[in-house]
Design a protein around this motif. Structure first.
Motif, mmCIF file in Angstrom:
data_model
loop_
_atom_site.group_PDB
_atom_site.id
_atom_site.type_symbol
_atom_site.label_atom_id
_atom_site.label_comp_id
_atom_site.label_asym_id
_atom_site.label_seq_id
_atom_site.Cartn_x
_atom_site.Cartn_y
_atom_site.Cartn_z
ATOM 1 N N GLU A 92 0.931 -1.414 -0.083
ATOM 2 C CA GLU A 92 0.097 0.095 -0.143
ATOM 3 C C GLU A 92 0.908 1.494 -0.161
ATOM 4 O O GLU A 92 1.745 1.365 0.617
ATOM 5 C CB GLU A 92 -1.014 -0.298 1.745
ATOM 6 N N ASP A 96 -1.424 6.776 0.845
ATOM 7 C CA ASP A 96 -2.999 6.652 0.828
ATOM 8 C C ASP A 96 -3.579 6.288 2.057
ATOM 9 O O ASP A 96 -4.540 6.267 2.476
ATOM 10 C CB ASP A 96 -3.334 5.415 -0.469
ATOM 11 N N PHE A 100 -6.585 8.020 4.339
ATOM 12 C CA PHE A 100 -7.441 6.599 4.665
ATOM 13 C C PHE A 100 -7.522 6.797 6.571
ATOM 14 O O PHE A 100 -9.175 7.413 6.605
ATOM 15 C CB PHE A 100 -7.156 5.138 4.683
ATOM 16 N N CYS A 101 -6.693 6.914 6.879
ATOM 17 C CA CYS A 101 -7.223 7.401 8.861
ATOM 18 C C CYS A 101 -7.536 7.887 8.692
ATOM 19 O O CYS A 101 -8.553 8.608 9.343
ATOM 20 C CB CYS A 101 -6.020 6.683 9.115
ATOM 21 N N ARG A 104 -11.363 9.080 7.804
ATOM 22 C CA ARG A 104 -12.317 8.466 9.101
ATOM 23 C C ARG A 104 -11.825 9.160 10.250
ATOM 24 O O ARG A 104 -12.063 8.246 11.697
ATOM 25 C CB ARG A 104 -12.024 6.618 8.893
#
Ligand code: FAD
Ligand code: EPU
Length: 339
Positions: A92, A96, A100-101, A104
């Motif tokens: 990954e 990214d 992503f974290c 959220r």
């Protein structure tokens, strides 16, 4: 069936943009493929280069061995009370995962926004920026041990993290291949403004109660203003580590150079800003053939186009010599030298 390619150009696999090739090249998309690869004993005897995004290495010449590009994907996340447990595949892209974290509100890696490279390489030098290091959120990683062909788990203690350092840069160099990393983040942000420039930029934007999204944006803004974008100017970030010297040596240095930029490093040690030392030696923004140092950050060596790995390496040696002559401080390369 794994495809082993021969005489494969690594130009797109190193952010310095150096034209060099690997004698053999293979891409790994699933961890089982590592077991399959090393069933063939010839690869146990061949020198190996494990490749993520190629953003922390310098290819000095063609690599006469097997380049193993890790492309294992996937992000899993689980929440328990206020704790967030993440497991990400080594292939990954690090940023990214950060996005992503941050999207959220999973807090802990927002200060590490926009660091290039892969998740799998993040423990290798214990990536760090703006007051946070990987070890602050790292739980464990899973890795394939080449000699035994077994998968092993390395806890934080096993990894022996230090400043831009871990066991993987030392005893286990090229011996193991990280396939996934586990992190522990939090739903309760612990905004880290230790790095003064973040606080300043938040103030410029009239943000008094920053969220982790604000921190991520501001960190990204600061980085873009200081560091060259590898997609236009080849580079691998800081070429050298910031040297850490004993308090006594520092006192002598400071008496000769009162402006020397420094930070406390614990245990009677002092960390010096390598960028300052290099700039004082007249290197900042200097162009040497196809290479040079970045105009806004002397610690970053760049490829202005067409540079060979040897040219960049030779410039780094000249810089080491001149910093040593002027300050008596020995710079250590941070970038992995592949020769
Ligand atoms: P690569 O360059 O591919 O590999 C680096 C080393 O790790 C090599 O020795 C390689 O063999 C090994 N390796 C890679 N993947 C694996 C794996 N899966 N298993 C075992 N070994 C592996 N670094 C920071 O810490 N902080 C910064 O702020 C920062 N800023 C940067 C800014 C720029 C513009 C650039 C170009 C680089 C910067 N870096 C920074 C350096 C770089 O982003 C990090 O070191 C990053 O972790 C490298 O990831 P990579 O996947 O590109 O690794
Ligand atoms: N400085 C100069 N001239 C320069 C560059 C820096 O005088 O050309 C002085 C300034 O006083 C500045 C100080 O050095 O305040 C520190 O500079 P900066 O904040 O840019 O940080 P750095 O110490 O040069 C380190 C990391 C970076 C990381 C930044 C931000 C290392 C080797 N480098 O750089 O990491 O992004 O801090 O946290 O520790 C990397 O590892 O590739 C990397 C880019």
């Amino acid at each position: 069936m794994l495809q082993i390619l021969e005489n494969y150009s690594l130009k797109n696999f190193n952010t310095f943009g150096i034209e060099a090739s690997a004698r053999y090249f293979v891409e790994i998309n699933k961890e089982e493929e590592l077991t399959e690869l090393f069933m063939d004993p010839q690869w146990l005897q061949t020198s190996r280069l494990i490749l993520g995004g190629g953003s922390n290495l310098l290819l000095v010449k063609d690599f006469d061995g097997l380049a193993i590009r890790i492309n294992i994907r996937g992000i899993e996340h689980r929440i328990n009370h206020n704790e967030v447990f993440i497991e990400a595949g080594a292939g990954e892209v690090w940023n990214d995962l950060v996005n992503f974290c941050v999207a959220r509100d999973y807090a802990g890696i927002e200060n590490l926004s926009l660091i290039p490279g892969s998740v799998g390489a993040s423990p290798i030098q214990n990536i760090g920026a703006d007051g946070v290091e990987l070890q602050d959120v790292f739980r464990s990683c899973r890795a394939f041990e080449i000699a035994t062909r077994e998968f092993k788990t390395f806890t934080k203690e096993d990894c022996r993290f230090g400043y831009r350092d871990s066991i993987f840069k030392n005893e286990l160099k090229e011996q193991i291949i990280i396939v996934s990393v586990k992190f522990k983040l939090s739903l309760i942000p612990n905004i880290n403004l230790k790095y003064g420039a973040i606080e300043q930029e938040l103030a410029n934007r009239n943000i008094s109660k920053p969220t982790i999204k604000d921190v991520s944006k501001v960190v990204s803004h600061i980085r873009v203003s200081k560091l060259p974008d590898p997609s236009t100017i080849g580079n691998a970030g800081s070429f050298f580590k910031n040297p850490v010297i004993a308090e006594e040596q520092f006192q002598r240095l400071q008496s000769k150079f009162p402006e020397v930029v420094h930070y406390p490093a614990g245990d009677s040690m002092v960390k010096l800003a390598a960028g300052w030392l290099i700039e004082q030696c007249g290197w900042k923004g200097k162009v040497v053939g196809h290479t040079g140092t970045w105009k806004n950050q002397a610690l970053v060596l760049v490829n202005h186009g067409g540079a060979t790995g040897e040219e960049v390496y030779s410039l780094s040696s000249q810089i080491i010599d001149s910093v040593y002559t002027k300050f008596g401080v020995l710079l250590e390369r941070e970038v992995n030298i592949i020769d």
